[in-house]
Design an enzyme around this catalytic site. Structure first.
Site, PDB file in Angstrom:
ATOM      1  N   CYS A  48      21.138 -49.641 -36.193  1.00  0.00           N
ATOM      2  CA  CYS A  48      22.285 -48.815 -35.839  1.00  0.00           C
ATOM      3  C   CYS A  48      23.479 -49.102 -36.740  1.00  0.00           C
ATOM      4  O   CYS A  48      24.376 -48.265 -36.876  1.00  0.00           O
ATOM      5  CB  CYS A  48      22.673 -49.034 -34.379  1.00  0.00           C
ATOM      6  SG  CYS A  48      23.045 -50.758 -33.976  1.00  0.00           S
ATOM      7  N   SER A  99      26.949 -59.199 -40.252  1.00  0.00           N
ATOM      8  CA  SER A  99      26.939 -58.471 -38.988  1.00  0.00           C
ATOM      9  C   SER A  99      28.352 -58.296 -38.436  1.00  0.00           C
ATOM     10  O   SER A  99      29.298 -58.959 -38.870  1.00  0.00           O
ATOM     11  CB  SER A  99      26.085 -59.209 -37.956  1.00  0.00           C
ATOM     12  OG  SER A  99      24.755 -59.328 -38.399  1.00  0.00           O
ATOM     13  N   PRO A 109      21.909 -63.106 -33.752  1.00  0.00           N
ATOM     14  CA  PRO A 109      20.516 -63.351 -34.128  1.00  0.00           C
ATOM     15  C   PRO A 109      19.633 -62.108 -34.160  1.00  0.00           C
ATOM     16  O   PRO A 109      18.539 -62.160 -34.716  1.00  0.00           O
ATOM     17  CB  PRO A 109      20.029 -64.309 -33.031  1.00  0.00           C
ATOM     18  CG  PRO A 109      20.836 -63.917 -31.826  1.00  0.00           C
ATOM     19  CD  PRO A 109      22.179 -63.486 -32.342  1.00  0.00           C
ATOM     20  N   GLN A 139      15.170 -57.766 -36.552  1.00  0.00           N
ATOM     21  CA  GLN A 139      15.065 -56.422 -37.115  1.00  0.00           C
ATOM     22  C   GLN A 139      14.544 -56.467 -38.552  1.00  0.00           C
ATOM     23  O   GLN A 139      13.769 -55.598 -38.959  1.00  0.00           O
ATOM     24  CB  GLN A 139      16.426 -55.731 -37.042  1.00  0.00           C
ATOM     25  CG  GLN A 139      16.863 -55.426 -35.620  1.00  0.00           C
ATOM     26  CD  GLN A 139      18.324 -55.026 -35.515  1.00  0.00           C
ATOM     27  OE1 GLN A 139      19.167 -55.465 -36.296  1.00  0.00           O
ATOM     28  NE2 GLN A 139      18.643 -54.188 -34.539  1.00  0.00           N
ATOM     29  N   GLY A 176      29.733 -55.830  -9.050  1.00  0.00           N
ATOM     30  CA  GLY A 176      30.023 -54.753  -9.987  1.00  0.00           C
ATOM     31  C   GLY A 176      28.758 -54.357 -10.718  1.00  0.00           C
ATOM     32  O   GLY A 176      27.762 -55.096 -10.693  1.00  0.00           O
ATOM     33  N   ALA A 177      28.795 -53.197 -11.378  1.00  0.00           N
ATOM     34  CA  ALA A 177      27.589 -52.721 -12.065  1.00  0.00           C
ATOM     35  C   ALA A 177      27.934 -52.006 -13.365  1.00  0.00           C
ATOM     36  O   ALA A 177      27.188 -51.142 -13.823  1.00  0.00           O
ATOM     37  CB  ALA A 177      26.779 -51.810 -11.147  1.00  0.00           C
ATOM     38  N   GLY A 178      29.063 -52.382 -13.972  1.00  0.00           N
ATOM     39  CA  GLY A 178      29.476 -51.744 -15.216  1.00  0.00           C
ATOM     40  C   GLY A 178      28.824 -52.366 -16.438  1.00  0.00           C
ATOM     41  O   GLY A 178      27.946 -53.228 -16.338  1.00  0.00           O
TER      42      GLY A 178
END
Length: 463
Positions: A91, A149, A155, A160, A229-231
């Protein structure tokens, strides 16, 4: 037994030997061997673009899907652009490493990349980089070590690069040079990881929270975690926790649907916020990050739990602003509360440690690039070594055939063997000795003698 003397070759052969030895002597005495540029060995090229040079709108135009990579490798070889090829596509970057081929240059690789993806080559102007030989090798080493990076030392990029190499190997597009380069790259990355602190220090608050929990609890294997939470931040923390051995997750969230989605991703159980007090009895770590304007976890609730709890220490990490966990919780015995400010301090310290590790890594890479280049330059002499071996082997076979005749006649094998060895030595050394004896300039003779000393370690023998 007839005496043996080697035959004299014609002057053309003597001149060829003389010119070759003089040339080698000059390069050996005037130019340090490790600084010679590659001669007959084809260059290694790197062409690409990354988050440093191109926005995502440009990068996504030339990104390779997993399905297209095999086709792309074969196309590079079929078109004669390269004899060996490796494509790293993530990406954050698309990079092409090639060796061999015809007419290789920046524009040729840019044209091929754009033609493959059917985009205008001009759309990449100002966004690409191009390097060759030592600089290309250095760039790959830096990429694999995480020095190029977004987060120094991360790592994932090494995995990749390994995946990219596997695809190239499966397509038979990684030949002897790129095979050696990639295995060298993996060894360099391992050396950097083991000899520097570039990958050990946390540089994000999510990773800092996990590192702190691991240090406080003496390991995370078999530990239980409550996520409030679930963000995205909670999900990132959960990912790091799972990578470090946590297998039991409970998720408490205001929205049941989102809580269940996150819990299922980590093989956990979803609960309502009202269940937090009872869940505190069963967990070792609490991580909270919600959009609540009021504390969700009160001092009273935690105090009541700790009075009955049998699991020992409880670590609480509050990543929310405003805070989810009442600051007074920190005063409760066996409770350890860390806030966003605490973790930011840890992350900043980690970044400084990684920068220091990066400096050490650069020194390691410089050393490894030099060694790799020496290996590549050694390939220059392979054809000459082959010619020398063939030259000596031809004379050996001539002498074997000649002296076999004396054995067939029943002559003493020991005497035949002694005569054979002397004859072979005379025949092999005749041409270089004749060349040394020919009149020539003093400087040239000195260079030839110096070359012989180096080739045959004559100075060592005399000492």
């Amino acid at each position: 037994m007839p005496s043996y003397s080697g035959s004299t070759k014609n002057s053309r052969h003597n001149n060829c030997w003389r010119y070759g030895l003089q040339s080698w002597a000059w390069s050996a005495t005037i130019q340090p061997l490790h600084r010679r540029s590659a001669g007959t060995v084809a260059a290694i090229f790197c062409f690409g673009l990354s988050h440093h040079t191109a926005p995502i709108a440009v990068r996504e135009k030339v990104a390779f899907s997993p399905e297209s990579l095999a086709v792309a490798h074969r196309d590079l070889l079929d078109q004669g652009i390269a004899k060996e090829a490796l494509i790293v596509s993530t990406c954050n970057r698309t990079e092409i490493y090639v060796h061999g081929g015809h007419g290789l240059n920046r524009q040729a690789l840019q044209n091929w990349l754009c033609a493959f993806h059917q985009v205008d080559p001009r759309s990449l102007d100002g966004h690409v980089y191009y390097s060759s030989d030592a600089e290309a090798v250095r760039h790959l080493f830096r990429v694999a070590c995480g020095l190029d990076s977004m987060i120094i030392g991360e790592p994932q990029i090494l995995g990749q690069v390994k995946d990219a190499y596997q695809i190239a190997a499966d397509c038979a597009s990684a030949g002897p040079v790129l095979n050696r380069l990639l295995h060298w790259t993996f060894r360099v990355a391992k050396r950097v990881r083991s000899e520097t602190a570039i990958g050990s220090a946390p540089v994000s608050v999510a990773y800092a929270a996990v590192s702190l929990a691991k240090q406080l609890l003496g390991g995370l294997e078999g530990r239980s975690v409550l996520l409030i939470g679930a963000g995205d931040t909670i999900e990132l923390v959960a990912t790091h926790l799972r990578e470090h051995g946590v297998s039991t997750f409970a998720v408490a969230n205001r929205s049941p649907e989102r809580g269940e989605q996150l819990a299922s991703k980590f093989a956990g159980n979803a609960h309502a916020l009202e269940m937090i007090p009872s869940l505190l009895h069963e967990v070792d770590v609490v991580v909270s990050c919600t959009a609540s304007t009021q504390p969700i976890v009160s001092r009273e609730a935690v105090s009541a739990v700790m009075a009955q709890r049998e699991r020992g220490d409880l670590m609480l990490v509050d990543l929310a602003v405003p805070r989810d966990i009442a600051p007074e919780v920190e005063s409760i015995e066996k409770c350890y509360l860390y806030t966003l400010d605490d973790l930011n301090d840890i992350a900043q310290a980690g970044m400084r440690a990684r920068r220091e590790g990066a400096a050490a890594a650069e020194r390691i890479i410089a050393d490894e690039v030099s060694q790799f280049q020496q290996w590549r330059e050694s390939l220059d002499v392979v054809p000459a070594i082959r010619r020398l071996r063939d030259h000596v082997e031809e004379r050996r076979q001539d002498e074997v055939r000649r002296f076999q005749h004396y054995l067939d006649q029943g002559q003493d094998p020991h005497a035949v063997l002694d005569a054979f060895s002397k004859a072979l030595i005379n025949k092999v050394l005749h041409d270089p000795i004749a060349t040394l004896r020919q009149p020539c300039q003093e400087a040239t003779n000195e260079s030839l003698v110096a070359a012989l000393d180096i080739l045959f370690h004559l100075s060592d023998a005399e000492g």
